[in-house]
Design an enzyme around this catalytic site. Structure first.
Site, PDB file in Angstrom:
ATOM      1  N   ARG A 223       0.846  -1.209   0.000  1.00 31.73           N
ATOM      2  CA  ARG A 223       0.000   0.000   0.000  1.00 31.73           C
ATOM      3  C   ARG A 223       0.875   1.251   0.000  1.00 31.73           C
ATOM      4  NH1 ARG A 223      -2.966  -2.923   4.542  1.00 31.73           N
ATOM      5  NH2 ARG A 223      -4.556  -4.116   3.441  1.00 31.73           N
ATOM      6  N   ASP A 261     -16.001  -3.294  -4.164  1.00 31.27           N
ATOM      7  CA  ASP A 261     -15.995  -4.562  -3.446  1.00 31.27           C
ATOM      8  C   ASP A 261     -17.428  -5.085  -3.456  1.00 31.27           C
ATOM      9  OD1 ASP A 261     -13.771  -5.867  -1.322  1.00 31.27           O
ATOM     10  OD2 ASP A 261     -15.849  -6.495  -0.955  1.00 31.27           O
ATOM     11  N   ALA A 290     -16.427  -7.619  -9.049  1.00 30.12           N
ATOM     12  CA  ALA A 290     -15.227  -7.004  -9.632  1.00 30.12           C
ATOM     13  C   ALA A 290     -15.159  -7.218 -11.145  1.00 30.12           C
ATOM     14  CB  ALA A 290     -13.986  -7.572  -8.961  1.00 30.12           C
ATOM     15  N   ASP A 310      -6.553  -6.694  -5.951  1.00 34.54           N
ATOM     16  CA  ASP A 310      -6.051  -7.574  -4.883  1.00 34.54           C
ATOM     17  C   ASP A 310      -7.172  -8.526  -4.473  1.00 34.54           C
ATOM     18  OD1 ASP A 310      -4.759  -8.682  -2.671  1.00 34.54           O
ATOM     19  OD2 ASP A 310      -5.308  -7.009  -1.360  1.00 34.54           O
ATOM     20  N   CYS A 350      -2.960 -13.983  -3.451  1.00 34.76           N
ATOM     21  CA  CYS A 350      -2.671 -14.522  -2.117  1.00 34.76           C
ATOM     22  C   CYS A 350      -2.890 -16.035  -2.083  1.00 34.76           C
ATOM     23  CB  CYS A 350      -3.519 -13.812  -1.053  1.00 34.76           C
ATOM     24  SG  CYS A 350      -5.287 -14.011  -1.311  1.00 34.76           S
TER      25      CYS A 350
HETATM   26  N1  SAH Z   1      -7.273  -5.175  -1.021  1.00 37.61           N
HETATM   27  C1  SAH Z   1      -7.804  -5.416   0.285  1.00 37.61           C
HETATM   28  C2  SAH Z   1      -7.953  -6.873   0.621  1.00 37.61           C
HETATM   29  C3  SAH Z   1      -8.816  -7.651  -0.333  1.00 37.61           C
HETATM   30  S1  SAH Z   1      -9.512  -9.082   0.381  1.00 37.61           S
HETATM   31  C4  SAH Z   1      -6.959  -4.700   1.327  1.00 37.61           C
HETATM   32  O1  SAH Z   1      -5.992  -4.021   0.985  1.00 37.61           O
HETATM   33  O2  SAH Z   1      -7.263  -4.842   2.519  1.00 37.61           O
HETATM   34  C5  SAH Z   1     -10.583  -9.587  -0.877  1.00 37.61           C
HETATM   35  C6  SAH Z   1     -11.860  -8.753  -1.010  1.00 37.61           C
HETATM   36  O3  SAH Z   1     -12.505  -9.186  -2.208  1.00 37.61           O
HETATM   37  C7  SAH Z   1     -12.878  -8.910   0.095  1.00 37.61           C
HETATM   38  O4  SAH Z   1     -13.188  -7.643   0.617  1.00 37.61           O
HETATM   39  C8  SAH Z   1     -14.125  -9.478  -0.596  1.00 37.61           C
HETATM   40  O5  SAH Z   1     -15.336  -8.916  -0.123  1.00 37.61           O
HETATM   41  C9  SAH Z   1     -13.899  -9.057  -2.010  1.00 37.61           C
HETATM   42  N2  SAH Z   1     -14.504  -9.890  -3.045  1.00 37.61           N
HETATM   43  C10 SAH Z   1     -14.527 -11.230  -3.138  1.00 37.61           C
HETATM   44  N3  SAH Z   1     -15.112 -11.612  -4.277  1.00 37.61           N
HETATM   45  C11 SAH Z   1     -15.454 -10.491  -4.935  1.00 37.61           C
HETATM   46  C12 SAH Z   1     -16.076 -10.230  -6.176  1.00 37.61           C
HETATM   47  N4  SAH Z   1     -16.465 -11.218  -6.966  1.00 37.61           N
HETATM   48  N5  SAH Z   1     -16.263  -8.944  -6.550  1.00 37.61           N
HETATM   49  C13 SAH Z   1     -15.874  -7.938  -5.749  1.00 37.61           C
HETATM   50  N6  SAH Z   1     -15.276  -8.128  -4.557  1.00 37.61           N
HETATM   51  C14 SAH Z   1     -15.075  -9.383  -4.153  1.00 37.61           C
END
Ligand code: SAH
Length: 406
Positions: A223, A261, A290, A310, A350
């Site tokens: 970040r 999200d 997403a 991410d 991850c």
């Molecule tokens: N980038 C974040 C961590 C991401 S964790 C940080 O810096 O803290 C993964 C995230 O993806 C979660 O918040 C989850 O709600 C979201 N997520 C999972 N599947 C998704 C989808 N199909 N579309 C959008 N968001 C999604």
């Protein structure tokens, strides 16, 4: 919760012994912390040991290997704690491991918000302990540590004296160890979200209801790195969760950030934190899938100076590798399509089953599918409060790539 104290400070004589098969001591002697079930003589006596029992491990020739947590029902049947086969495994031992981990974090970071214990690499197999100031969030993801929960809590109390301790024991990893899932306050109370500080920025997280332990401390350095590019820029943060990347960019002077999200609750915390910091008018939050959102933006030729993607793990197990790899390639293509020429993409995986080389290759292919040129500026991993055990390179699960895209 099953805890038994019968074994924890047992004198050496009272500790059960398991024996390795012929030749199986080599890896353990070379410093590998795991012993697989097919490397152990699974005698009826060994099989009858309760999951998580502290055992003495010896080689076939009788040579002592060390002290381990033993689970006859898990593929990782032995998790070595120490090369001393007679070491007392009690609150004192656990406190010494906690103190060592705490000293490292105090050296790394000046504020008490970090991962304090990262399992094997911190000498406590299966334990995750995240620190939000005076509140701690604990996961015991191995049968051995579940069995040692009482002395572990005692050690935490001794070393850290938290105001609140949440057991966030609902991770899928527990199923592999035959453990039930539960969420429980071991100490104190936890009402609503917590405030935390990272890279000088205030965020909000909810350890009880949020993902995993509530906050992804592993992306801290990433970040910060993205934020160094963000001044006066527009940034799209897909899979934003509570806005880790988006708000770090806003703090660094981004002109406009958009967080996407599918979790309403995560976006609500991101939005509150933006308001708290006084950046509300520069931040937008969209609840959407997403891929759908990226496709729509790409179609509308909507561009950003920086895109961050991410996602959650696309490769949750080895059998998902093909499908997950294609998903990373598609994500790279769609997110790169939303980067304006000359802008930047930070994309992460991850999935520990997705090896770094393959991830980089799928990202390269995804960008190539757009017929755009790119240059790799950085290949990154998790922050150092998520150390890697040198013998478990596969535990370096987080991969991040920062690219400039022409
Ligand atoms: N980038 C974040 C961590 C991401 S964790 C940080 O810096 O803290 C993964 C995230 O993806 C979660 O918040 C989850 O709600 C979201 N997520 C999972 N599947 C998704 C989808 N199909 N579309 C959008 N968001 C999604």
């Amino acid at each position: 919760m099953t805890t038994a104290n019968d074994n924890i400070s047992a004198p050496a004589g009272g500790r059960p012994t398991v024996t390795l098969r012929k030749g199986a001591q080599r890896r353990a002697l070379a410093g590998h912390p795991w012993i697989y079930s097919n490397e152990i003589e699974m005698t009826p006596a060994a099989k009858a040991l309760p999951p998580g029992q502290v055992v003495r491990v010896k080689a076939e020739d009788g040579r002592p290997i060390g002290t381990a947590l033993f689970n006859p029902h898990s593929l990782i049947a032995g998790r070595l704690l120490d090369t001393d086969a007679n070491l007392a495994i009690d609150a004192g031992f656990l406190a010494r491991r906690l103190e060592r981990a705490l000293a490292l974090r105090a050296r790394l970071y000046d504020k008490p918000f970090y991962r304090l214990i990262h399992a094997e690499a911190d000498g406590l197999p299966g334990v995750v302990l995240d620190r939000f100031g005076d509140t701690l969030v604990l996961q015991t993801n191995s049968a051995g540590m579940e069995r040692l929960l009482d002395p572990l809590i005692e050690a935490i109390e001794r070393v850290l004296r938290p105001e609140a301790l949440l057991l966030r024991n609902d991770s899928p990893a527990r199923k592999l160890e035959g453990l039930e899932t539960y969420v429980h306050m071991a100490k104190g109370t936890l009402e609503g979200p917590l405030s935390l500080e990272e890279n000088g920025v205030r965020f909000l997280a909810d350890p009880r209801e949020g993902q995993k332990t509530g906050w992804f401390f592993d992306q801290r350095e990433n970040r910060a790195r993205v934020a160094t590019l963000a001044k006066d820029m527009s940034l799209l943060d897909v899979y934003s969760y509570c806005g880790g990347f988006a708000l770090a960019a806003a703090a660094a002077g981004a002109r406009e950030v958009t967080a996407v999200d599918r979790s309403e609750a995560a976006l609500a915390l991101a939005e509150q934190a933006a308001a708290l910091n006084g950046w509300a008018e520069r931040c937008r939050f969209r609840r959407a899938d997403a891929f759908t959102e990226l496709e729509a933006m790409a179609k509308a030729k909507q561009n950003f100076d920086i895109v961050v993607a991410d996602p959650p793990a696309f490769v949750k197990s080895k059998k998902d590798l093909g499908q997950g790899s294609r998903a990373y390639r598609k994500l790279a293509r769609l997110s790169a399509e939303c980067v304006r020429p000359g802008g930047f993409l930070f994309i992460a995986s991850c999935s520990h089953n997705m090896e770094a080389g393959l991830f980089a290759e799928e990202v390269r292919r995804g960008i190539h599918d757009l017929a755009r040129e790119a240059r790799l500026l950085a290949s990154t991993g998790a922050a150092p409060d998520h150390p890697v055990h040198p013998a478990l390179p596969e535990s370096a699960y987080l991969k991040g790539l920062l690219l400039q895209i022409d």
